[in-house]
Design an enzyme around this catalytic site. Structure first.
Site, PDB file in Angstrom:
ATOM      1  CB  THR A   1      17.186   1.480 -14.000  1.00 19.67           C
ATOM      2  OG1 THR A   1      16.472   2.482 -14.714  1.00 19.67           O
ATOM      3  CG2 THR A   1      17.883   2.140 -12.826  1.00 19.67           C
TER       4      THR A   1
ATOM      5  CB  CYS B   1      14.264   2.591 -20.913  1.00 19.80           C
ATOM      6  SG  CYS B   1      13.156   2.113 -19.557  1.00 19.80           S
TER       7      CYS B   1
END
Length: 235
Positions: free
Chosen positions: A83, A196
């Site tokens: 992430t 993201c």
């Protein structure tokens, strides 16, 4: 082949892409029935999101360090945080390890630098767009970062958490992202970082006239390059 340690579940929707990309790339490079040697530590994402929303970054850092050390103890030769947002504590995680942490912003910045870019737009969670850690990592490579206006940052953030992390892909949300990308271009962005790991589920390179940097794929590709080199050269 070295073993890749993945800190996943952040969300699991993008972690599945990491696993698919890593194994596909190993198969392409090695042929036959080869696949990657991986260890996965998968979080309950709801618990992490609660800490983010509450601003409890010290506790989140503790959890990330524990996950990374668990992977190292299990035999991982390199660790990836799957992430962008949780690279906020990348320095602390790396300091806790004796093996490398492959930093997603550094990998992405290298790619943007190779393309000769000096100014990029950044899309991601509010934490990634508004906190300094990601922009600083890019600035270290001579790359200026711009982000959308506040209302658009909120839209980008909510689409990530309310839709993409739940596997919901909506045409109207894609249109919103494409509009925001066009506005970043108007502000001088030469490329846009999909900062993201869920955003590439919605937006692809063919949706933009300028380079888009899929951080999930770039991170996974760097991990495979590391795993298949004879020496530990990426530390």
């Amino acid at each position: 082949m070295k073993t890749i340690g993945l800190i996943g579940g952040l969300s699991w929707e993008s972690t599945t892409d990491y696993y698919r990309y890593i194994n596909t790339l190993v198969k392409e490079k090695m042929g036959g029935l080869h696949s990657a040697k991986c260890l996965l530590y998968s979080f309950d994402f709801e618990e992490i999101v609660a800490l983010q929303k509450a601003g409890h970054w010290e506790k989140a850092t503790e959890l990330m360090i524990n996950a990374a050390k668990t992977l190292e103890a299990g035999g991982a030769d390199v660790v990836l945080i799957c992430t962008n947002t949780m690279h906020k504590m990348a320095k602390e995680v790396q300091a806790s390890l004796s093996i490398p942490l492959l930093h997603i912003a550094e990998v992405t910045g290298n790619k943007a630098k190779e393309a000769g870019l000096k100014k990029v737009g950044l899309l991601g969670t509010m934490f990634t767009m508004e906190h300094a850690f990601y922009k600083e990592a890019l600035l270290d490579q001579g790359i200026e970062t711009i982000v959308p206006e506040k209302e658009d940052r909120e839209s980008v953030h909510h689409i990530i958490f309310d839709e993409l992390c739940k596997g919901i892909i909506l045409p109207e949300s894609k249109k919103t992202y494409m509009r925001i990308i066009e506005e970043l271009i108007d502000q001088g962005a030469e490329g846009v970082i999909l900062g993201c790991t869920e955003i590439p589920l919605l937006i692809k390179q063919e949706d933009s006239s300028i380079p888009l940097f899929d951080t999930t794929f770039l991170h996974a590709k760097a991990a495979v390059s590391f795993a298949l080199t004879k020496e530990l050269t990426l530390r």
